[in-house]
Design an enzyme around this catalytic site. Structure first.
Site, PDB file in Angstrom:
ATOM      1  CG  ASP A 132      -2.028   1.025   1.067  1.00 29.66           C
ATOM      2  OD1 ASP A 132      -2.105   1.692   0.028  1.00 29.66           O
ATOM      3  OD2 ASP A 132      -2.821   1.169   2.024  1.00 29.66           O
ATOM      4  CB  ALA A 133       3.523   1.981  -2.147  1.00 24.19           C
ATOM      5  CE  LYS A 134      -3.830   4.976  -0.259  1.00 22.73           C
ATOM      6  NZ  LYS A 134      -3.437   3.989   0.762  1.00 22.73           N
ATOM      7  NE  ARG A 135       6.452   4.708  -3.622  1.00 22.02           N
ATOM      8  CZ  ARG A 135       6.307   4.575  -2.310  1.00 22.02           C
ATOM      9  NH1 ARG A 135       5.173   4.912  -1.716  1.00 22.02           N
ATOM     10  NH2 ARG A 135       7.298   4.125  -1.561  1.00 22.02           N
TER      11      ARG A 135
END
Lengths: 273, 273
Positions: free
Chosen positions: B91-94
Protein backbone atom coordinates in the site's frame (compact mmCIF):
# COMPACT_ATOMS: atom_id res chain seq x y z
CA UNK A 1 15.00 26.28 4.74
CA UNK A 2 12.57 29.19 4.88
CA UNK A 3 11.30 31.30 2.00
CA UNK A 4 13.56 34.28 2.74
CA UNK A 5 16.64 32.04 2.67
CA UNK A 6 15.56 30.45 -0.60
CA UNK A 7 14.93 33.81 -2.28
CA UNK A 8 18.30 35.06 -0.96
CA UNK A 9 20.05 32.01 -2.40
CA UNK A 10 18.47 32.58 -5.81
CA UNK A 11 19.63 36.20 -5.86
CA UNK A 12 23.12 35.36 -4.66
CA UNK A 13 23.67 32.55 -7.17
CA UNK A 14 21.74 34.24 -9.98
CA UNK A 15 20.13 30.87 -10.52
CA UNK A 16 16.86 29.06 -9.96
CA UNK A 17 18.19 25.77 -11.23
CA UNK A 18 17.25 22.51 -9.57
CA UNK A 19 19.37 19.54 -10.57
CA UNK A 20 17.38 16.31 -10.64
CA UNK A 21 19.31 13.32 -9.36
CA UNK A 22 17.21 10.68 -11.16
CA UNK A 23 20.22 8.45 -11.26
CA UNK A 24 19.82 5.13 -13.06
CA UNK A 25 22.68 2.69 -12.55
CA UNK A 26 22.23 1.48 -16.15
CA UNK A 27 22.92 4.97 -17.51
CA UNK A 28 26.00 6.07 -15.56
CA UNK A 29 29.51 5.89 -17.05
CA UNK A 30 30.87 2.35 -16.99
CA UNK A 31 34.08 3.26 -15.18
CA UNK A 32 32.06 4.03 -12.02
CA UNK A 33 30.69 0.51 -11.73
CA UNK A 34 33.78 -0.65 -9.83
CA UNK A 35 32.92 1.67 -6.90
CA UNK A 36 31.31 0.13 -3.83
CA UNK A 37 28.30 2.43 -4.37
CA UNK A 38 28.39 3.48 -8.04
CA UNK A 39 25.25 5.62 -7.90
CA UNK A 40 26.59 7.57 -4.94
CA UNK A 41 29.97 7.98 -6.69
CA UNK A 42 28.09 9.42 -9.66
CA UNK A 43 25.88 11.71 -7.52
CA UNK A 44 28.90 12.94 -5.55
CA UNK A 45 30.70 13.93 -8.75
CA UNK A 46 27.57 15.65 -10.10
CA UNK A 47 27.05 17.54 -6.84
CA UNK A 48 30.71 18.61 -6.70
CA UNK A 49 30.46 19.86 -10.28
CA UNK A 50 27.17 21.78 -9.94
CA UNK A 51 26.82 22.90 -6.32
CA UNK A 52 27.73 26.54 -7.02
CA UNK A 53 25.40 26.77 -10.04
CA UNK A 54 22.12 25.47 -8.68
CA UNK A 55 19.92 26.32 -5.69
CA UNK A 56 18.26 22.92 -5.25
CA UNK A 57 18.69 19.19 -5.77
CA UNK A 58 15.70 16.98 -6.41
CA UNK A 59 16.01 13.30 -5.63
CA UNK A 60 13.52 11.12 -7.45
CA UNK A 61 13.00 8.41 -4.85
CA UNK A 62 11.79 5.79 -7.37
CA UNK A 63 15.29 5.44 -8.82
CA UNK A 64 16.62 4.57 -5.36
CA UNK A 65 13.68 2.50 -4.08
CA UNK A 66 14.00 0.08 -6.99
CA UNK A 67 17.47 -0.91 -5.77
CA UNK A 68 15.96 -2.14 -2.50
CA UNK A 69 17.60 -1.42 0.83
CA UNK A 70 20.94 -0.54 -0.78
CA UNK A 71 19.11 2.12 -2.77
CA UNK A 72 17.88 3.80 0.40
CA UNK A 73 21.45 3.78 1.72
CA UNK A 74 22.54 5.52 -1.47
CA UNK A 75 19.69 8.03 -1.13
CA UNK A 76 20.66 8.81 2.46
CA UNK A 77 24.35 9.18 1.55
CA UNK A 78 23.39 11.50 -1.29
CA UNK A 79 21.13 13.79 0.73
CA UNK A 80 23.75 13.98 3.48
CA UNK A 81 26.39 14.93 0.91
CA UNK A 82 24.41 17.90 -0.44
CA UNK A 83 25.95 21.04 1.13
CA UNK A 84 23.75 22.69 3.76
CA UNK A 85 22.23 25.85 2.44
CA UNK A 86 21.07 24.18 -0.79
CA UNK A 87 17.37 23.35 -0.95
CA UNK A 88 16.58 19.61 -1.06
CA UNK A 89 13.50 18.02 -2.59
CA UNK A 90 12.34 14.44 -2.08
CA UNK A 91 10.40 13.81 -5.27
CA UNK A 92 8.30 11.06 -3.77
CA UNK A 93 4.73 12.13 -4.68
CA UNK A 94 3.26 10.68 -1.51
CA UNK A 95 -0.40 10.95 -0.55
CA UNK A 96 -2.51 8.98 1.93
CA UNK A 97 -5.04 9.46 4.74
CA UNK A 98 -4.07 11.66 7.68
CA UNK A 99 -2.28 9.28 10.05
CA UNK A 100 -0.34 7.74 7.16
CA UNK A 101 0.51 11.12 5.63
CA UNK A 102 2.03 12.08 8.98
CA UNK A 103 4.31 9.02 8.77
CA UNK A 104 5.41 10.07 5.29
CA UNK A 105 6.11 13.62 6.46
CA UNK A 106 8.23 12.27 9.31
CA UNK A 107 10.07 10.02 6.85
CA UNK A 108 11.24 12.79 4.58
CA UNK A 109 11.51 15.72 7.00
CA UNK A 110 12.85 13.97 10.12
CA UNK A 111 14.41 10.67 9.06
CA UNK A 112 16.12 11.97 5.90
CA UNK A 113 16.10 15.71 6.69
CA UNK A 114 14.84 16.93 3.30
CA UNK A 115 13.58 20.52 3.05
CA UNK A 116 10.59 19.49 0.99
CA UNK A 117 8.62 16.60 -0.44
CA UNK A 118 6.31 16.36 -3.44
CA UNK A 119 2.75 15.29 -2.58
CA UNK A 120 -0.16 13.98 -4.66
CA UNK A 121 -3.51 15.72 -4.13
CA UNK A 122 -6.11 13.11 -5.13
CA UNK A 123 -7.01 12.17 -1.52
CA UNK A 124 -7.67 15.78 -0.50
CA UNK A 125 -7.01 18.01 2.47
CA UNK A 126 -6.13 15.51 5.20
CA UNK A 127 -3.57 13.88 2.88
CA UNK A 128 -1.71 17.18 2.40
CA UNK A 129 -1.98 19.20 5.62
CA UNK A 130 0.24 16.87 7.73
CA UNK A 131 3.14 17.95 5.49
CA UNK A 132 2.45 21.62 6.28
CA UNK A 133 2.89 21.27 10.05
CA UNK A 134 6.70 21.08 10.07
CA UNK A 135 8.80 24.17 10.81
CA UNK A 136 10.65 25.52 7.74
CA UNK A 137 9.71 22.48 5.68
CA UNK A 138 7.68 22.49 2.47
CA UNK A 139 5.07 20.43 0.69
CA UNK A 140 5.22 20.64 -3.10
CA UNK A 141 1.80 19.64 -4.36
CA UNK A 142 1.17 18.32 -7.87
CA UNK A 143 -0.74 20.92 -9.86
CA UNK A 144 -0.41 20.45 -13.60
CA UNK A 145 2.21 17.90 -14.59
CA UNK A 146 4.34 17.72 -17.72
CA UNK A 147 3.29 14.27 -18.95
CA UNK A 148 0.70 13.28 -21.53
CA UNK A 149 -1.51 11.75 -18.83
CA UNK A 150 -2.13 15.25 -17.41
CA UNK A 151 -4.99 15.41 -19.94
CA UNK A 152 -6.82 12.48 -18.41
CA UNK A 153 -7.92 14.19 -15.19
CA UNK A 154 -5.95 17.39 -14.45
CA UNK A 155 -7.20 19.09 -17.61
CA UNK A 156 -10.82 18.00 -17.17
CA UNK A 157 -13.37 20.70 -16.37
CA UNK A 158 -14.84 20.79 -12.87
CA UNK A 159 -17.57 23.41 -12.94
CA UNK A 160 -16.07 26.50 -14.57
CA UNK A 161 -12.42 25.57 -14.07
CA UNK A 162 -9.91 22.81 -14.73
CA UNK A 163 -9.38 20.19 -12.04
CA UNK A 164 -5.76 21.33 -11.60
CA UNK A 165 -7.00 24.89 -10.94
CA UNK A 166 -9.35 23.59 -8.26
CA UNK A 167 -6.43 21.64 -6.78
CA UNK A 168 -4.19 24.72 -6.71
CA UNK A 169 -6.95 26.90 -5.20
CA UNK A 170 -7.58 24.29 -2.52
CA UNK A 171 -3.87 24.10 -1.76
CA UNK A 172 -3.76 27.87 -1.34
CA UNK A 173 -6.42 27.54 1.38
CA UNK A 174 -4.50 24.78 3.17
CA UNK A 175 -1.00 26.24 3.00
CA UNK A 176 0.82 29.51 2.43
CA UNK A 177 3.59 30.75 0.12
CA UNK A 178 5.92 29.97 3.04
CA UNK A 179 5.22 26.23 3.26
CA UNK A 180 3.61 25.16 0.00
CA UNK A 181 4.79 25.08 -3.62
CA UNK A 182 3.11 23.64 -6.70
CA UNK A 183 4.46 21.35 -9.41
CA UNK A 184 3.76 22.90 -12.81
CA UNK A 185 5.19 21.07 -15.82
CA UNK A 186 7.49 22.96 -18.19
CA UNK A 187 5.58 21.61 -21.18
CA UNK A 188 2.34 23.30 -20.03
CA UNK A 189 3.13 26.73 -21.48
CA UNK A 190 -0.47 27.27 -22.64
CA UNK A 191 -1.54 27.32 -18.99
CA UNK A 192 1.50 28.85 -17.26
CA UNK A 193 0.47 32.50 -17.26
CA UNK A 194 -3.00 31.63 -15.93
CA UNK A 195 -1.48 29.53 -13.15
CA UNK A 196 0.76 32.43 -12.14
CA UNK A 197 -2.29 34.73 -12.02
CA UNK A 198 -4.08 32.15 -9.86
CA UNK A 199 -1.16 31.78 -7.44
CA UNK A 200 0.90 34.98 -7.69
CA UNK A 201 3.10 34.41 -4.62
CA UNK A 202 3.73 30.68 -4.47
CA UNK A 203 6.90 29.02 -5.73
CA UNK A 204 6.45 26.61 -8.64
CA UNK A 205 8.66 23.59 -9.10
CA UNK A 206 8.89 23.23 -12.88
CA UNK A 207 10.12 19.87 -14.20
CA UNK A 208 10.24 18.97 -17.88
CA UNK A 209 12.98 21.27 -19.17
CA UNK A 210 15.54 19.55 -21.41
CA UNK A 211 14.76 15.91 -22.18
CA UNK A 212 10.99 16.49 -21.93
CA UNK A 213 11.12 19.52 -24.23
CA UNK A 214 10.08 22.53 -22.10
CA UNK A 215 11.64 25.94 -22.90
CA UNK A 216 13.37 27.82 -20.09
CA UNK A 217 12.78 31.16 -21.78
CA UNK A 218 9.06 30.61 -22.17
CA UNK A 219 8.62 29.34 -18.62
CA UNK A 220 10.55 32.26 -17.19
CA UNK A 221 8.73 34.95 -19.12
CA UNK A 222 5.31 33.45 -18.33
CA UNK A 223 5.67 32.46 -14.70
CA UNK A 224 8.38 34.41 -12.88
CA UNK A 225 7.20 36.66 -10.06
CA UNK A 226 8.98 39.44 -8.16
CA UNK A 227 10.81 36.92 -5.95
CA UNK A 228 11.56 34.73 -8.98
CA UNK A 229 9.07 32.16 -7.65
CA UNK A 230 10.48 29.36 -9.78
CA UNK A 231 12.63 26.33 -9.28
CA UNK A 232 13.27 24.89 -12.73
CA UNK A 233 14.41 21.29 -12.71
CA UNK A 234 16.59 19.60 -15.29
CA UNK A 235 17.59 16.00 -14.72
CA UNK A 236 18.72 13.98 -17.74
CA UNK A 237 19.88 17.08 -19.69
CA UNK A 238 22.45 17.77 -16.96
CA UNK A 239 23.40 14.51 -15.31
CA UNK A 240 23.71 12.59 -18.57
CA UNK A 241 25.19 15.49 -20.59
CA UNK A 242 28.30 13.34 -21.03
CA UNK A 243 28.98 9.66 -20.58
CA UNK A 244 32.77 9.38 -20.47
CA UNK A 245 35.52 9.93 -17.89
CA UNK A 246 34.70 13.66 -18.05
CA UNK A 247 30.98 13.29 -17.38
CA UNK A 248 31.11 15.72 -14.44
CA UNK A 249 32.70 18.42 -16.59
CA UNK A 250 29.96 17.93 -19.18
CA UNK A 251 27.34 18.14 -16.44
CA UNK A 252 28.90 21.35 -15.13
CA UNK A 253 28.87 22.88 -18.61
CA UNK A 254 25.22 21.96 -19.10
CA UNK A 255 24.32 23.39 -15.68
CA UNK A 256 26.29 26.54 -16.40
CA UNK A 257 24.35 27.13 -19.61
CA UNK A 258 21.11 27.01 -17.65
CA UNK A 259 22.54 29.25 -14.90
CA UNK A 260 23.76 31.87 -17.37
CA UNK A 261 20.42 31.96 -19.15
CA UNK A 262 18.66 32.21 -15.77
CA UNK A 263 20.94 35.07 -14.74
CA UNK A 264 19.66 37.07 -17.74
CA UNK A 265 16.01 36.45 -16.89
CA UNK A 266 16.62 37.34 -13.24
CA UNK A 267 18.21 40.65 -14.23
CA UNK A 268 14.94 41.54 -15.96
CA UNK A 269 13.00 41.23 -12.69
CA UNK A 270 15.36 43.71 -11.04
CA UNK A 271 14.89 46.15 -13.91
CA UNK A 272 11.10 45.83 -13.72
CA UNK A 273 10.77 46.07 -9.93
CA UNK B 1 -1.04 -14.47 -8.14
CA UNK B 2 -3.68 -14.57 -10.88
CA UNK B 3 -7.39 -13.92 -10.56
CA UNK B 4 -8.40 -17.58 -10.65
CA UNK B 5 -6.04 -18.38 -7.79
CA UNK B 6 -7.32 -15.43 -5.76
CA UNK B 7 -10.97 -16.42 -6.25
CA UNK B 8 -10.06 -20.03 -5.38
CA UNK B 9 -8.38 -18.90 -2.18
CA UNK B 10 -11.44 -16.88 -1.15
CA UNK B 11 -13.72 -19.89 -1.67
CA UNK B 12 -11.39 -22.28 0.13
CA UNK B 13 -10.88 -20.05 3.15
CA UNK B 14 -14.42 -18.67 3.15
CA UNK B 15 -12.83 -15.30 3.68
CA UNK B 16 -12.09 -12.10 1.81
CA UNK B 17 -10.23 -10.58 4.72
CA UNK B 18 -7.09 -8.55 4.17
CA UNK B 19 -5.07 -7.88 7.33
CA UNK B 20 -3.37 -4.49 7.24
CA UNK B 21 0.11 -4.50 8.72
CA UNK B 22 0.21 -0.76 9.50
CA UNK B 23 2.55 -1.49 12.34
CA UNK B 24 3.61 1.46 14.46
CA UNK B 25 6.46 0.75 16.87
CA UNK B 26 4.84 3.11 19.38
CA UNK B 27 1.67 1.00 19.50
CA UNK B 28 3.00 -2.54 19.82
CA UNK B 29 3.12 -4.37 23.18
CA UNK B 30 6.04 -3.21 25.29
CA UNK B 31 7.47 -6.70 25.86
CA UNK B 32 8.40 -6.87 22.15
CA UNK B 33 10.73 -3.88 22.34
CA UNK B 34 13.63 -6.04 23.52
CA UNK B 35 13.66 -7.91 20.17
CA UNK B 36 16.32 -6.97 17.63
CA UNK B 37 13.50 -6.04 15.21
CA UNK B 38 10.40 -5.39 17.33
CA UNK B 39 8.11 -4.54 14.40
CA UNK B 40 9.02 -7.76 12.61
CA UNK B 41 8.52 -9.74 15.83
CA UNK B 42 5.05 -8.21 16.05
CA UNK B 43 4.23 -8.83 12.39
CA UNK B 44 5.48 -12.42 12.59
CA UNK B 45 3.18 -13.12 15.53
CA UNK B 46 0.22 -11.46 13.77
CA UNK B 47 0.87 -13.43 10.58
CA UNK B 48 1.20 -16.71 12.49
CA UNK B 49 -2.09 -15.98 14.26
CA UNK B 50 -4.11 -14.95 11.20
CA UNK B 51 -2.63 -16.69 8.14
CA UNK B 52 -5.42 -19.31 7.90
CA UNK B 53 -8.19 -16.70 8.29
CA UNK B 54 -7.27 -14.09 5.71
CA UNK B 55 -6.53 -14.17 1.98
CA UNK B 56 -4.30 -11.08 1.83
CA UNK B 57 -1.88 -8.94 3.80
CA UNK B 58 -1.54 -5.24 3.06
CA UNK B 59 1.67 -3.53 4.09
CA UNK B 60 1.34 0.22 4.44
CA UNK B 61 4.80 1.29 3.37
CA UNK B 62 4.67 4.64 5.22
CA UNK B 63 4.94 2.92 8.59
CA UNK B 64 8.17 1.24 7.47
CA UNK B 65 9.68 4.10 5.45
CA UNK B 66 9.57 6.39 8.46
CA UNK B 67 12.03 4.11 10.28
CA UNK B 68 14.60 4.72 7.56
CA UNK B 69 16.71 1.92 6.15
CA UNK B 70 15.94 -0.40 9.07
CA UNK B 71 12.27 0.03 8.26
CA UNK B 72 12.81 -1.28 4.72
CA UNK B 73 14.66 -4.27 6.19
CA UNK B 74 11.64 -4.92 8.39
CA UNK B 75 9.31 -4.57 5.41
CA UNK B 76 11.36 -7.03 3.38
CA UNK B 77 11.52 -9.54 6.25
CA UNK B 78 7.76 -9.21 6.67
CA UNK B 79 6.83 -9.75 3.04
CA UNK B 80 9.21 -12.72 2.84
CA UNK B 81 7.59 -14.23 5.95
CA UNK B 82 4.07 -14.13 4.48
CA UNK B 83 3.30 -17.69 3.31
CA UNK B 84 3.25 -18.11 -0.47
CA UNK B 85 -0.28 -18.48 -1.75
CA UNK B 86 -1.52 -15.47 0.24
CA UNK B 87 -2.03 -12.28 -1.78
CA UNK B 88 0.32 -9.43 -0.87
CA UNK B 89 -0.39 -5.72 -1.28
CA UNK B 90 2.17 -2.91 -1.09
CA UNK B 91 0.00 0.00 0.00
CA UNK B 92 2.36 2.61 -1.38
CA UNK B 93 0.05 4.83 -3.48
CA UNK B 94 2.75 5.57 -6.03
CA UNK B 95 2.19 7.65 -9.16
CA UNK B 96 4.63 9.45 -11.46
CA UNK B 97 5.43 9.92 -15.16
CA UNK B 98 6.04 6.82 -17.27
CA UNK B 99 9.76 6.15 -16.83
CA UNK B 100 9.49 6.76 -13.07
CA UNK B 101 6.33 4.66 -12.71
CA UNK B 102 8.25 1.79 -14.31
CA UNK B 103 10.90 2.11 -11.57
CA UNK B 104 8.18 1.94 -8.91
CA UNK B 105 6.62 -1.11 -10.53
CA UNK B 106 10.01 -2.84 -10.55
CA UNK B 107 10.50 -1.88 -6.90
CA UNK B 108 7.38 -3.56 -5.61
CA UNK B 109 6.95 -6.41 -8.13
CA UNK B 110 10.59 -7.44 -8.69
CA UNK B 111 12.67 -6.15 -5.78
CA UNK B 112 10.14 -6.99 -3.02
CA UNK B 113 8.01 -9.54 -4.93
CA UNK B 114 4.59 -8.15 -3.93
CA UNK B 115 1.55 -9.36 -5.89
CA UNK B 116 0.12 -5.85 -6.10
CA UNK B 117 0.70 -2.19 -5.38
CA UNK B 118 -1.72 0.68 -4.81
CA UNK B 119 -1.37 3.54 -7.32
CA UNK B 120 -2.60 7.15 -7.35
CA UNK B 121 -4.38 8.25 -10.54
CA UNK B 122 -3.87 12.05 -10.63
CA UNK B 123 -1.10 11.95 -13.27
CA UNK B 124 -3.19 9.84 -15.67
CA UNK B 125 -2.62 6.94 -18.03
CA UNK B 126 1.16 6.85 -18.36
CA UNK B 127 1.49 6.87 -14.55
CA UNK B 128 -0.67 3.72 -14.23
CA UNK B 129 -0.07 1.52 -17.27
CA UNK B 130 3.56 0.60 -16.38
CA UNK B 131 2.13 -1.30 -13.38
CA UNK B 132 -0.15 -3.33 -15.70
CA UNK B 133 2.67 -4.77 -17.79
CA UNK B 134 3.87 -7.37 -15.24
CA UNK B 135 2.74 -11.01 -15.47
CA UNK B 136 0.28 -12.03 -12.73
CA UNK B 137 0.83 -8.75 -10.87
CA UNK B 138 -1.83 -6.16 -10.06
CA UNK B 139 -2.24 -2.41 -9.84
CA UNK B 140 -4.83 -1.28 -7.30
CA UNK B 141 -5.87 2.22 -8.34
CA UNK B 142 -7.39 4.73 -5.94
CA UNK B 143 -11.05 5.23 -6.81
CA UNK B 144 -13.07 6.65 -3.93
CA UNK B 145 -11.19 6.70 -0.64
CA UNK B 146 -12.53 6.44 2.90
CA UNK B 147 -11.18 9.72 4.28
CA UNK B 148 -12.89 13.09 4.65
CA UNK B 149 -10.62 14.59 1.98
CA UNK B 150 -12.34 12.40 -0.63
CA UNK B 151 -14.88 15.23 -0.89
CA UNK B 152 -12.30 17.75 -2.04
CA UNK B 153 -11.68 16.33 -5.50
CA UNK B 154 -12.95 12.73 -5.88
CA UNK B 155 -16.57 13.73 -5.22
CA UNK B 156 -16.50 16.79 -7.47
CA UNK B 157 -18.57 16.65 -10.64
CA UNK B 158 -16.73 16.38 -13.96
CA UNK B 159 -19.36 16.74 -16.65
CA UNK B 160 -22.20 14.40 -15.71
CA UNK B 161 -20.26 12.19 -13.34
CA UNK B 162 -18.05 12.32 -10.26
CA UNK B 163 -14.29 12.58 -10.74
CA UNK B 164 -13.82 9.16 -9.08
CA UNK B 165 -16.26 7.64 -11.61
CA UNK B 166 -14.22 9.11 -14.46
CA UNK B 167 -11.09 7.68 -12.84
CA UNK B 168 -12.62 4.22 -12.54
CA UNK B 169 -13.92 4.29 -16.13
CA UNK B 170 -10.48 5.36 -17.37
CA UNK B 171 -8.86 2.57 -15.37
CA UNK B 172 -11.22 0.03 -16.97
CA UNK B 173 -9.93 1.14 -20.38
CA UNK B 174 -6.29 0.80 -19.31
CA UNK B 175 -6.48 -2.48 -17.43
CA UNK B 176 -8.67 -5.57 -17.07
CA UNK B 177 -10.32 -7.43 -14.18
CA UNK B 178 -7.23 -9.66 -14.30
CA UNK B 179 -4.63 -6.99 -13.54
CA UNK B 180 -6.44 -4.00 -12.05
CA UNK B 181 -8.43 -3.48 -8.85
CA UNK B 182 -9.86 -0.30 -7.37
CA UNK B 183 -9.66 1.14 -3.86
CA UNK B 184 -13.14 1.93 -2.62
CA UNK B 185 -13.43 3.12 0.97
CA UNK B 186 -15.69 1.23 3.38
CA UNK B 187 -17.23 4.48 4.60
CA UNK B 188 -18.53 5.30 1.09
CA UNK B 189 -21.69 3.21 1.34
CA UNK B 190 -23.81 5.84 -0.44
CA UNK B 191 -21.74 5.24 -3.59
CA UNK B 192 -20.87 1.54 -3.31
CA UNK B 193 -23.74 0.04 -5.30
CA UNK B 194 -23.20 2.52 -8.13
CA UNK B 195 -19.48 1.73 -8.22
CA UNK B 196 -20.27 -1.99 -8.48
CA UNK B 197 -22.64 -1.29 -11.39
CA UNK B 198 -19.89 0.77 -13.05
CA UNK B 199 -17.24 -1.94 -12.62
CA UNK B 200 -19.12 -5.25 -12.28
CA UNK B 201 -16.14 -7.59 -12.66
CA UNK B 202 -13.21 -5.82 -10.99
CA UNK B 203 -12.02 -6.59 -7.49
CA UNK B 204 -12.34 -3.75 -4.97
CA UNK B 205 -9.88 -3.31 -2.12
CA UNK B 206 -12.03 -1.88 0.67
CA UNK B 207 -10.18 -0.22 3.54
CA UNK B 208 -11.91 1.58 6.39
CA UNK B 209 -13.64 -1.28 8.22
CA UNK B 210 -13.16 -1.19 12.00
CA UNK B 211 -11.31 1.85 13.31
CA UNK B 212 -12.58 4.07 10.47
CA UNK B 213 -16.21 2.95 10.99
CA UNK B 214 -17.20 1.06 7.82
CA UNK B 215 -19.73 -1.79 8.14
CA UNK B 216 -18.75 -5.20 6.71
CA UNK B 217 -22.38 -6.19 6.26
CA UNK B 218 -23.27 -3.10 4.28
CA UNK B 219 -20.17 -3.30 2.07
CA UNK B 220 -20.77 -6.95 1.34
CA UNK B 221 -24.43 -6.59 0.46
CA UNK B 222 -23.79 -3.57 -1.76
CA UNK B 223 -20.61 -4.54 -3.57
CA UNK B 224 -20.07 -8.29 -3.73
CA UNK B 225 -20.15 -9.88 -7.19
CA UNK B 226 -20.39 -13.51 -8.29
CA UNK B 227 -16.67 -14.09 -7.65
CA UNK B 228 -16.88 -12.15 -4.35
CA UNK B 229 -14.88 -9.32 -5.94
CA UNK B 230 -13.91 -7.84 -2.59
CA UNK B 231 -10.84 -7.71 -0.41
CA UNK B 232 -11.92 -6.03 2.82
CA UNK B 233 -9.05 -4.66 4.85
CA UNK B 234 -8.94 -4.23 8.60
CA UNK B 235 -5.76 -2.94 10.18
CA UNK B 236 -5.99 -1.42 13.65
CA UNK B 237 -9.14 -3.41 14.58
CA UNK B 238 -7.16 -6.64 14.20
CA UNK B 239 -3.50 -5.94 14.90
CA UNK B 240 -4.17 -3.80 17.98
CA UNK B 241 -7.16 -5.86 19.23
CA UNK B 242 -5.07 -6.57 22.36
CA UNK B 243 -2.00 -4.98 23.82
CA UNK B 244 -0.69 -7.54 26.32
CA UNK B 245 1.35 -10.75 26.17
CA UNK B 246 -1.62 -12.37 24.41
CA UNK B 247 -1.93 -9.77 21.67
CA UNK B 248 -1.70 -12.41 18.93
CA UNK B 249 -4.57 -14.39 20.43
CA UNK B 250 -6.66 -11.21 20.54
CA UNK B 251 -5.73 -10.48 16.92
CA UNK B 252 -6.73 -14.01 15.92
CA UNK B 253 -10.08 -13.65 17.66
CA UNK B 254 -10.75 -10.35 15.92
CA UNK B 255 -9.76 -11.82 12.54
CA UNK B 256 -11.94 -14.87 13.19
CA UNK B 257 -14.98 -12.70 13.84
CA UNK B 258 -14.49 -11.05 10.45
CA UNK B 259 -13.89 -14.41 8.75
CA UNK B 260 -17.01 -15.96 10.26
CA UNK B 261 -19.15 -13.03 9.22
CA UNK B 262 -17.60 -13.16 5.72
CA UNK B 263 -18.34 -16.87 5.49
CA UNK B 264 -22.05 -16.09 5.93
CA UNK B 265 -22.05 -13.46 3.21
CA UNK B 266 -20.14 -15.77 0.86
CA UNK B 267 -22.71 -18.53 1.35
CA UNK B 268 -25.34 -16.13 0.05
CA UNK B 269 -23.52 -15.78 -3.29
CA UNK B 270 -23.54 -19.55 -3.71
CA UNK B 271 -27.27 -19.64 -3.02
CA UNK B 272 -27.95 -16.85 -5.52
CA UNK B 273 -25.73 -18.13 -8.35
Amino acid sequence: MNRQELVGLIKERQSYLCVGLDTDIHKIPKHLLSHADPVFAFNKAIIDATKDLCVAYKINTAFYECMGIRGWETLQRTVEYIPSGIFTIADAKRGDIGNTATQYAKTFFDTYNFDSVTVAPYMGKDSVTPFLAFHEKWAIMLGLTSNEGSQDFQLQRVGDEYLYEKVIRAGMEWGTPDNLMFVVGATQTAQLAAIRRLAPDHFFLVPGVGAQGGSLQEISSLAMNKDCGLLVNASRAIIYAGNGEDFAVDARNAAMQYQQEMSEYLSQITVNS
